[in-house]
Design a protein around this motif. Structure first.
Motif, short mmCIF file in Angstrom:
data_model
loop_
_atom_site.label_atom_id
_atom_site.label_comp_id
_atom_site.label_asym_id
_atom_site.label_seq_id
_atom_site.Cartn_x
_atom_site.Cartn_y
_atom_site.Cartn_z
N GLY A 58 -7.02 8.81 7.04
CA GLY A 58 -5.99 7.62 7.16
C GLY A 58 -6.24 6.30 7.59
N SER A 59 -7.65 6.24 7.81
CA SER A 59 -7.97 4.91 8.60
C SER A 59 -7.75 3.68 7.80
CB SER A 59 -9.42 4.93 8.97
OG SER A 59 -10.18 5.22 7.61
N PRO A 60 -7.09 2.53 7.99
CA PRO A 60 -6.76 1.69 7.19
C PRO A 60 -7.79 0.83 6.60
CG PRO A 60 -6.46 1.04 9.45
CD PRO A 60 -6.91 2.69 9.46
N LEU A 61 -7.48 0.17 5.75
CA LEU A 61 -8.46 -0.78 5.16
C LEU A 61 -8.84 -1.89 6.16
CD1 LEU A 61 -7.48 -1.27 1.63
CD2 LEU A 61 -9.41 0.46 2.25
N THR A 62 -10.24 -2.26 6.43
CA THR A 62 -10.59 -3.47 7.14
C THR A 62 -9.99 -4.69 6.57
OG1 THR A 62 -12.67 -3.90 6.09
CG2 THR A 62 -12.57 -2.49 8.05
N PRO A 63 -9.93 -5.98 6.97
CA PRO A 63 -9.30 -7.21 6.17
C PRO A 63 -10.26 -7.46 5.19
CG PRO A 63 -9.02 -7.38 8.68
CD PRO A 63 -9.78 -6.00 8.33
N GLU A 65 -12.13 -5.42 3.42
CA GLU A 65 -11.93 -4.31 2.13
C GLU A 65 -10.64 -4.69 1.65
OE1 GLU A 65 -14.12 -0.42 4.17
OE2 GLU A 65 -11.85 -0.94 4.79
N LYS A 66 -9.64 -5.29 2.21
CA LYS A 66 -8.44 -5.51 1.80
C LYS A 66 -8.73 -6.74 0.60
CE LYS A 66 -5.05 -4.19 5.21
NZ LYS A 66 -4.44 -4.75 6.05
N LEU A 67 -9.49 -7.86 1.16
CA LEU A 67 -9.84 -9.06 0.16
C LEU A 67 -10.63 -8.48 -0.91
CD1 LEU A 67 -10.56 -11.64 3.13
CD2 LEU A 67 -8.63 -11.79 1.65
N GLN A 68 -11.39 -7.47 -0.77
CA GLN A 68 -12.21 -7.12 -1.75
C GLN A 68 -11.14 -6.56 -3.00
OE1 GLN A 68 -15.09 -7.55 -2.79
NE2 GLN A 68 -15.41 -8.83 -0.98
N HIS A 159 -0.79 -17.45 -14.46
CA HIS A 159 0.40 -17.15 -13.49
C HIS A 159 0.55 -15.75 -13.34
CE1 HIS A 159 2.29 -21.43 -13.09
NE2 HIS A 159 1.26 -21.68 -13.83
N GLU A 160 0.46 -15.04 -14.13
CA GLU A 160 0.66 -13.73 -13.95
C GLU A 160 -0.33 -13.03 -12.93
OE1 GLU A 160 2.64 -12.79 -18.16
OE2 GLU A 160 0.61 -11.75 -17.88
N ILE A 161 -1.58 -13.53 -13.09
CA ILE A 161 -2.73 -13.18 -12.08
C ILE A 161 -2.37 -13.77 -10.54
CG2 ILE A 161 -5.08 -13.22 -11.52
CD1 ILE A 161 -5.80 -13.18 -14.58
N ALA A 162 -2.02 -14.97 -10.66
CA ALA A 162 -1.89 -15.49 -9.35
C ALA A 162 -0.57 -14.86 -8.62
CB ALA A 162 -1.50 -16.89 -9.43
N SER A 163 0.52 -14.56 -9.23
CA SER A 163 1.57 -13.94 -8.74
C SER A 163 1.14 -12.11 -8.46
CB SER A 163 2.84 -14.01 -9.53
OG SER A 163 2.38 -13.41 -11.08
N GLY A 164 0.40 -11.71 -9.31
CA GLY A 164 0.06 -10.35 -9.10
C GLY A 164 -0.80 -10.34 -7.77
N ILE A 165 -1.77 -10.89 -7.78
CA ILE A 165 -2.49 -11.22 -6.31
C ILE A 165 -1.75 -11.18 -5.18
CG2 ILE A 165 -4.14 -12.38 -4.97
CD1 ILE A 165 -5.66 -13.46 -7.77
N GLU A 166 -0.65 -12.13 -5.37
CA GLU A 166 0.30 -12.38 -4.30
C GLU A 166 1.10 -11.21 -3.85
OE1 GLU A 166 2.93 -16.34 -4.16
OE2 GLU A 166 4.28 -14.60 -4.75
N ASP A 167 1.53 -10.38 -5.04
CA ASP A 167 2.25 -9.27 -4.69
C ASP A 167 1.36 -7.93 -4.14
OD1 ASP A 167 4.47 -10.33 -5.91
OD2 ASP A 167 4.15 -9.27 -7.61
N ARG A 168 0.23 -7.85 -4.57
CA ARG A 168 -0.88 -6.99 -4.23
C ARG A 168 -1.27 -7.25 -2.75
NH1 ARG A 168 -3.30 -3.46 -7.29
NH2 ARG A 168 -1.30 -3.34 -8.11
N ALA A 169 -1.38 -8.54 -2.30
CA ALA A 169 -1.77 -9.04 -0.86
C ALA A 169 -0.56 -8.32 -0.07
CB ALA A 169 -1.67 -10.29 -0.97
#
Ligand code: SF4
Length: 257
Positions: A58-63, A65-68, A159-169
């Motif tokens: 359960g070790s969390p993703l590093t920052p 890894e999250k950006l990747q 716009h869908e990709i931009a908002s999707g990245i925002e949501d996923r972030a």
């Protein structure tokens, strides 16, 4: 015909002792079935790379890894490419925002996402102090597409990709991510309506899930972002011979805390 010497009873193979186990993807939370003899793989839902050990403890993703994860998400969603930039790489130019007003852009004043209804370069400069990195992405299309009936679909995808990245972030722990994209949301999403509902009725946006503010109105210097990303901007000949195709790019930016 098969060589009879190679034929054998399937039951004579040594039996695998591997067992499946269910884990949650650390990036998107989707269920992932991982066999005990697998060391890693990709999440079938978000495509994020995982290591079995990481899921087990359960070790969390590093920052990083999250950006990747966000880069992979952008590419999987239709971006031609995406890069991680430092906030210091974002150049804000008041002159670029001024051009929305003079000479007046055809989208000026049409929506709450464009000037004069956005707070502009000064506000964005102040906001940037609260962010550390950004995901910059682009979609490459043949130039003629942007002069065709498909133009709106390209900008919708943007716009869908931009908002999707925002949501996923937000899903993976970057709360407060903020997305910007090219084009006017009035033309892209509300073209069948005479007016933007936010401006005309002080009402709610009809497309809050996908419509994002225009980069131009905040003076974001897209040319500088392309240069930092190592990309060539639109209008460049891909192929100098007779079969030349001109490529155009549309792009978006997501600020990450
Ligand atoms: S209502 Fe339509 S034009 Fe107004 S901000 Fe939302 S998407 Fe843009």
């Amino acid at each position: 015909m098969s060589d009879p010497l190679n034929l054998k009873c399937p039951g004579s193979d040594p039996q695998s002792t591997a067992m499946p186990a269910l884990f949650s993807c650390l990036a998107c939370g989707a269920d992932i079935e991982v066999w005990s003899d697998e060391s890693g793989g990709r999440c079938p839902s978000c495509d994020a790379y995982f290591k079995r050990m990481q899921l087990s403890d359960g070790s969390p993703l590093t920052p990083d890894e999250k950006l990747q994860v966000l880069i992979q998400y952008a590419r999987k969603s239709g971006a031609g490419d995406a890069v991680i930039l430092s906030i210091a790489d974002i150049v804000i130019d008041d002159g670029l925002a001024d051009r929305c007003r003079e000479p007046r852009c055809e989208n000026y004043g049409l929506s709450k996402s464009c000037p004069p209804h956005v707070p502009g370069p000064a506000a964005l400069r102040n906001q940037l102090a609260h962010f550390h990195q950004a995901i910059f992405f682009k979609i490459d299309v043949p130039s003629e597409v942007l002069y065709s009936t498909e133009r709106r679909e390209v900008f919708q995808l943007l716009h869908e990709i931009a908002s999707g990245i925002e949501d996923r972030a937000a899903d993976i722990g970057f709360a407060g991510a903020r997305a910007y994209a090219g084009g006017s949301c009035k033309k892209i999403f509300c073209h069948e309506h005479s007016q933007c509902r936010v401006i005309s009725e002080n009402g709610k946006c009809r497309h809050p899930r996908h419509a994002r503010p225009s980069m131009s109105g905040f003076g974001i210097n897209v040319a500088a972002l392309f240069k930092t990303a190592g990309w060539t901007m639109s209008g460049t000949m891909q192929n100098p011979d007779a079969t030349t195709t001109r490529t155009a790019n549309v792009c978006g930016l997501v600020l990450i805390h």
